[in-house]
Design a protein around this motif. Structure first.
Motif, PDB file in Angstrom:
ATOM      1  N   THR A  17       3.907  -1.605  -7.784  1.00 55.81           N
ATOM      2  CA  THR A  17       3.061  -2.837  -8.660  1.00 55.81           C
ATOM      3  C   THR A  17       2.875  -2.112 -10.128  1.00 55.81           C
ATOM      4  OG1 THR A  17       1.471  -2.825  -6.765  1.00 55.81           O
ATOM      5  CG2 THR A  17       0.883  -3.440  -9.100  1.00 55.81           C
ATOM      6  N   ILE A  64      -2.574 -10.423  -6.826  1.00 56.33           N
ATOM      7  CA  ILE A  64      -1.378 -10.839  -5.918  1.00 56.33           C
ATOM      8  C   ILE A  64      -0.672  -9.473  -5.249  1.00 56.33           C
ATOM      9  CG2 ILE A  64       0.852 -11.651  -6.247  1.00 56.33           C
ATOM     10  CD1 ILE A  64      -0.459 -13.369  -8.363  1.00 56.33           C
ATOM     11  N   ALA A  65      -0.462  -8.437  -6.052  1.00 53.53           N
ATOM     12  CA  ALA A  65       0.135  -7.282  -5.527  1.00 53.53           C
ATOM     13  C   ALA A  65      -0.572  -6.466  -4.288  1.00 53.53           C
ATOM     14  CB  ALA A  65       0.238  -6.127  -6.759  1.00 53.53           C
ATOM     15  N   LYS A  66      -2.017  -6.616  -4.574  1.00 54.15           N
ATOM     16  CA  LYS A  66      -2.850  -6.273  -3.261  1.00 54.15           C
ATOM     17  C   LYS A  66      -2.544  -7.136  -2.351  1.00 54.15           C
ATOM     18  CE  LYS A  66      -7.519  -4.610  -2.332  1.00 54.15           C
ATOM     19  NZ  LYS A  66      -8.746  -4.389  -2.945  1.00 54.15           N
ATOM     20  N   TYR A  67      -2.790  -8.275  -2.468  1.00 50.96           N
ATOM     21  CA  TYR A  67      -2.581  -9.317  -1.392  1.00 50.96           C
ATOM     22  C   TYR A  67      -1.492  -9.085  -0.594  1.00 50.96           C
ATOM     23  CZ  TYR A  67      -2.699 -13.857   1.073  1.00 50.96           C
ATOM     24  OH  TYR A  67      -2.437 -14.614   1.941  1.00 50.96           O
ATOM     25  N   TYR A  68      -0.304  -8.895  -1.206  1.00 45.75           N
ATOM     26  CA  TYR A  68       0.980  -8.609  -0.366  1.00 45.75           C
ATOM     27  C   TYR A  68       1.336  -7.309  -0.057  1.00 45.75           C
ATOM     28  CZ  TYR A  68       2.251 -13.595  -1.378  1.00 45.75           C
ATOM     29  OH  TYR A  68       2.356 -15.046  -1.205  1.00 45.75           O
ATOM     30  N   GLY A  69       0.524  -6.129  -0.359  1.00 42.96           N
ATOM     31  CA  GLY A  69       0.436  -4.964   0.118  1.00 42.96           C
ATOM     32  C   GLY A  69       1.717  -3.980  -0.551  1.00 42.96           C
ATOM     33  N   LEU A  70       1.740  -4.521  -1.990  1.00 35.85           N
ATOM     34  CA  LEU A  70       2.936  -3.904  -2.742  1.00 35.85           C
ATOM     35  C   LEU A  70       2.209  -2.488  -3.152  1.00 35.85           C
ATOM     36  CD1 LEU A  70       3.795  -6.468  -5.208  1.00 35.85           C
ATOM     37  CD2 LEU A  70       5.021  -6.001  -3.186  1.00 35.85           C
ATOM     38  N   TRP A 123       6.136  -3.305 -11.620  1.00 39.29           N
ATOM     39  CA  TRP A 123       6.144  -4.973 -12.099  1.00 39.29           C
ATOM     40  C   TRP A 123       5.191  -5.446 -13.102  1.00 39.29           C
ATOM     41  CZ3 TRP A 123       2.663  -8.754  -8.797  1.00 39.29           C
ATOM     42  CH2 TRP A 123       3.318  -9.947  -9.129  1.00 39.29           C
TER      43      TRP A 123
END
Length: 418
Positions: A257, A246-252, A260
């Motif tokens: 990350t 999810i973090a990678k998908y939203y570019g965090l 989180w």
């Protein structure tokens, strides 16, 4: 009733004595070598785990913890004979669980040893009739609290302070906000007080260790503790896998990350595994945040102990009024003092060389006592009790609180590390 109270106080001080004794013996050079449990295939199992040298280490460890357990039985007034007969059986079941947990495939999905020791105990306890002498040797509280005192040796304040203040700030905000939300939610759902305290601590602080510490602080039901631990371990696996995606998908960023992951995933092993999937920076930040939450465990257990002693668990025959300081002290779980003392000694009084010499052995023993405790919980727990209809509300509360934790921690991580 007064006799029961004296017994409880005696057992709590027994735990502090035993924990201190293990630490002192280690400091004076009696350091147990850590047995190997890692293996990937049958060849490695026989070459690494079941080879004579490693089996000798497992046997030496048995002798050491058996002597400690027997001393605990003597000090707490339990049957030494039953302990001497029953403890080796509990130990062998636990070692089998550690071997299963040491498999490479199992490690890849981060299934911890306590889930295997609990499962094996449940299977044996539910399908075989255990003799009374074995049941009387299942001292779950004694094993858990020894492990908690030893856990204090790994909570090093200086490491956290060196690593950075942002992790501590996030940990403090997350722990307070998530704990209060989980507590409020459990009250709204009319969940009993023991489960409320355990769930709130497990979700907000550091999962398994927090649940165990809270159960010890409030003298909680071991069956409820095993249920909370099961929820922690079950939810940690999908979180460990999907949160990095999810973090990678939203570019965090890796910093956000890592913060989180460290603030939401409830087991240290799962935090490390998920941080590794993202990158080196994420791994470092996630570990700092998780360690920062671990530091707060002792303070949280202390606060919970005071609250529980002051507000709950009235003793029959007592005047229905606020208890005196003496009553609070009598009810206060002394293992918390052992935990804090161990943390302070290892944080400020010992040199780094001394700590590095014994930390591996003490961490191994800490994990072993926890695993022994969960084997005992499994052996004395009935499947029907663990998976009853009454368990649905606590499970829903845990999931909702964990969802709140995920959202709040993400917002704080973005504000502090973004």
């Amino acid at each position: 009733m007064s006799e029961q109270k004296r017994f409880e106080i005696q057992e709590d001080w027994t735990v502090v004595i035993l924990g201190a004794l293990i630490i002192i013996i280690s400091l004076f050079g009696v350091v147990l070598k850590v047995p190997v449990f890692n293996w990937a295939n049958a060849t490695e199992l026989f070459q690494n785990v079941l080879e004579p040298g490693n089996l000798s280490l497992i046997a030496y460890q048995l002798i050491f913890v058996l002597l400690v357990a027997i001393l605990g039985a003597i000090l707490s007034g339990k049957s030494v004979k039953n302990f001497a007969l029953g403890f080796p059986i509990v130990y062998l079941i636990t070692i089998f669980a550690l071997v299963l947990a040491g498999n490479a495939s199992v490690k890849s999905v981060n299934l911890e040893a306590v889930i295997f020791s609990l499962t094996l105990g449940l299977i044996i306890g539910n399908f075989f009739k255990l003799p009374d002498w074995l049941r009387s040797s299942l001292s779950t509280e004694l094993f858990v609290k020894i492990g908690l005192v030893l856990l204090g040796t790994s909570v090093i304040f200086s490491d956290i302070l060196k690593a950075g203040s942002l992790g501590l700030i996030q940990a403090l905000i997350v722990v307070l906000s998530v704990w209060y939300f989980a507590f409020w939610l459990c009250k709204k759902l009319k969940i009993d007080d023991e489960l409320t305290m355990m769930i709130s601590s497990a979700v907000s602080i550091c999962g398994v260790s927090a649940a165990i510490a809270t159960s010890g602080a409030i003298k909680g039901d071991s069956k409820k503790l095993s249920y909370v631990i099961s929820m922690v371990l079950i939810t940690a696996i999908p979180m460990m896998i999907f949160m990095p995606i999810i973090a990678k998908y939203y570019g965090l960023s890796e910093e956000v990350t890592g913060a989180w992951l460290g603030g939401t995933i409830d087991t240290t092993g799962a935090v490390v595994a998920s941080g590794s999937l993202v990158g080196e920076t994420a791994l470092k930040i996630s570990t700092i945040v998780k360690f920062s939450q671990n530091v707060l465990l002792g303070l949280a257990a202390f606060a919970i102990s005071i609250y529980w002693s002051y507000k709950k668990n009235p003793v029959a025959g007592e005047i229905a009024s606020k208890p005196t300081l003496k009553v609070i002290w009598d009810r206060f779980p002394k293992f918390v003092l052992g935990f804090i003392a161990a943390s302070l000694v290892f944080s400020f009084l010992l040199s780094q060389d001394s700590i590095s010499t014994i930390k591996g052995s003490l961490k191994n023993l800490q994990g072993l006592w926890f695993a022994l405790a969960f084997t005992s919980i499994g052996l004395e727990t009935n499947f029907a009790d663990l998976f009853s209809k009454q368990s649905k509300k606590p499970f829903f509360a845990f999931l909702i609180a964990q969802g709140f934790n995920v959202i709040v921690t993400l917002i704080i991580a973005i504000l502090l590390f973004g």
